[in-house]
Design an enzyme around this catalytic site. Structure first.
Site, PDB file in Angstrom:
ATOM      1  CB  SER A 107      -0.858  -0.018   1.268  1.00  0.00           C
ATOM      2  OG  SER A 107      -1.479   1.228   1.479  1.00  0.00           O
TER       3      SER A 107
ATOM      4  CE1 TYR B 133      -5.252  -1.710   4.419  1.00  0.00           C
ATOM      5  CE2 TYR B 133      -3.934   0.276   4.106  1.00  0.00           C
ATOM      6  CZ  TYR B 133      -4.607  -0.819   3.577  1.00  0.00           C
ATOM      7  OH  TYR B 133      -4.614  -1.022   2.213  1.00  0.00           O
TER       8      TYR B 133
END
Ligand code: NAP
Length: 254
Positions: A146, A159
């Site tokens: 990410s 996350y």
């Protein structure tokens, strides 16, 4: 051997794609099938019919597999019959989850769930399938990282921590396994229109501030990840090891 376009072909290969029901995982699964691979679609509920149908529409080959990656203690047992039946050439660790809450109040159970799905299961699957790849002297592992493998984000501490760990694990496994014929790499998608980003896309101000920073002047689509995934799954990337390939419309360059 001189390069031909066949270096990108995946005929005769078996790929396992986690989180193949929706979004990026669905697009990558269809892309790999279209490049010739037999694809094992992994989801945590019996709801992979749409992806299966789309693959069958393009005369691709696939089968489904139900494993809840948040239940890390049972992954090994559930994967055992799959590994007996298949030699897996390509592993796409795509499944992921996100939980948003200010860090000061962040629910520890959600922290653990996010870590289990986003990083602990990635290690377990890579270890189980990587071992088989090492025995075969070849294999491709592609982790979905990410932009939050590089940046901190807002209100998503688990996350961010998990995705930093995905980038670190990618390099760590690549260092150990490159000499054994196994390439481990990652794709770091930018801001992509999927369920994962639904909440921030609904927030008009947040959505606009994100779009304003993307040089390509649009949010990404799941299909934008497919070229990179096929490349990192194919012979064309045999000398690429431990790389985190950013596919983000230029976000990281700003
Ligand atoms: P998505 O549509 O929400 O896809 C996530 C997939 O993971 C779904 O198919 C989901 O299945 C599956 N999944 C969730 N929990 C699972 C579990 N416990 N066991 C097995 N599978 C599980 O979102 P996406 O954007 O395509 O996300 C795919 C990957 O890209 C994730 O790793 C995400 O972090 C990463 N990513 C996305 C973006 C973005 O902008 N969208 C950016 C960077 C990275 P169900 O739908 O059935 O729950």
């Amino acid at each position: 051997m001189s390069f031909t376009l066949d270096f990108f072909a995946l005929q005769g290969k078996t790929a396992l794609v986690t989180g193949a029901r929706t979004g990026i995982g669905q697009a990558i699964a269809i892309g790999l099938a279209s490049a010739g691979a037999h694809v094992l679609l992994l989801g945590h509920r019996d709801n992979l019919g749409e992806t299966k149908e789309q693959i069958e529409t393009i005369n691709g080959s696939c089968e489904t597999l139900i494993v809840d990656l948040s239940e890390v203690d049972s992954i090994k047992e559930k994967l055992a019959p799959v590994l007996e039946k298949h030699k897996i050439d390509i592993l796409i660790n795509n499944a992921g989850t996100i939980y948003r809450e200010p860090a000061a109040d962040y629910d520890i159970n959600e922290w653990n769930r996010v870590m289990n799905v986003n990083i602990n299961s990635v290690f377990i699957l890579s270890q189980l399938i990587g071992k088989q790849m090492i025995e075969n002297g070849a294999g491709k592992i592609v982790n979905i990282a990410s932009l939050l493998s590089f940046q901190g984000g807002l209100f998503v501490p688990a996350y961010t921590a998990s995705k930093h760990a995905v980038a670190g694990l990618t390099k760590s496994l690549a260092n150990e396994w490159a000499s054994k014929g196994v390439q481990v790499n990652a794709i770091a998608p930018g801001y992509i229109e999927t369920n994962n980003t639904e909440a921030i896309r609904k927030d008009e101000a947040r959505s606009k501030s994100i779009l304003d920073r993307i040089p390509a002047n649009r949010w990404g689509e799941a299909e934008d990840m497919v070229g990179a995934a096929v490349f990192l799954s194919s012979k064309a990337s045999d000398y690429v090891n431990g790389h985190v390939l950013v596919v983000d419309g230029g976000w990281m360059g700003r």
